[in-house]
Design a protein around this motif. Structure first.
Motif: not given
Length: 266
Positions: A34-62
């Motif tokens: 979620v914290d990467q979304e503002p930058l991802a929104a700017l970069l998606e104009r030129r790129f396929t942008v992937l953001t992810y939750d590192r393990r133990g955070r958000g929707a990722s497991g551990e």
């Protein structure tokens, strides 16, 4: 969010947006996709942008016990579908993770990092050791709020500001990921730039620091750029540790797009 499985079976949640050459964003301590979304929104104009939750955070497991190699495997699972064309940008300890991953053999076309918080020199290593010891004491005692406060204090947030933040609804989210501060501590090792290991970083690399960042940040990023064979250093005018997405987006677009042109011409 979609999910992919890391090598040890841990589900890693990620989000894909945009269309174009692939770019993966790697967050720093306490951050989620979620914290990467503002930058991802700017970069998606030129790129396929992937953001992810590192393990133990958000929707990722551990899956325990933690090891740096497991976070490397997580990042490898996220970048794998993109193949060798993927470019990666890592913020703070996310930059340290990206460097470790590429040094361990995870393919990347280009790599950019912003102020990985190494603490070179004898005094820096001692400071890192003391902070690490205190962090693990707090986590062992179950004092998640204390661990978050220690991290924020280390990064220059004034005590009165931290006291106010404790009453903010966002504080609960910080506490929820506080145990992963131990993972970021492990990623930085002794605090010294691991020059021998990073000699294996073969991608063209951009090491960025903010013009208004601390003297330690300038020292550590220059030491890092000197240790990585194909790296160059850039100071981003007007920026601090709290990097503005609008400031870094054009820098990354230029750096990653020039790589794509070179790839297509070869």
């Amino acid at each position: 969010m979609d999910k992919t499985l890391s090598r040890d079976g841990t589900p890693i949640a990620y989000r894909r947006r945009g269309d174009g050459p692939p770019v993966v964003l790697v967050g720093g301590a306490l951050s989620t996709a979620v914290d990467q979304e503002p930058l991802a929104a700017l970069l998606e104009r030129r790129f396929t942008v992937l953001t992810y939750d590192r393990r133990g955070r958000g929707a990722s497991g551990e899956t325990g016990p933690y090891a740096v190699r497991r976070e490397i495997e997580d990042l490898a699972a996220v970048v794998a579908p993109a193949g060798r064309r993927v470019s990666v940008f890592g913020m703070l300890t996310g930059g340290a993770l990206a460097l470790e991953a590429h040094a361990a053999g995870v393919p990347m076309a280009r790599l950019a990092v912003y102020e990985p918080p190494y603490t070179p020199g004898a005094a820096g290593r001692l400071y890192k050791a003391r902070c690490g010891t205190r962090l693990h004491e707090l986590l062992s005692d179950g004092d998640l709020a204390g661990a978050v406060a220690l991290y924020l204090s280390r990064t220059g947030v004034p005590e009165p500001t931290i006291a106010r933040m404790r009453h903010d609804p966002l504080w609960a989210g910080l506490e929820a990921t506080a145990h992963t501060l131990a993972y970021d501590d492990a990623l930085l090792g002794t605090g010294a730039v691991p020059g021998e290991r990073f000699a294996g970083v073969t991608a063209r690399t951009l090491v960025v620091t903010g013009g208004f960042s601390t003297a330690q940040a300038h020292e550590s990023t220059r030491a890092l750029a000197a240790a990585v064979p194909r790296a160059r250093h850039r100071t981003l005018t007007g920026q601090t540790r709290e990097l503005a997405p609008q400031a870094i987006a054009p820098v990354l677009t230029d750096f990653f797009t020039r790589d794509v042109c070179a790839h297509l011409a070869s």
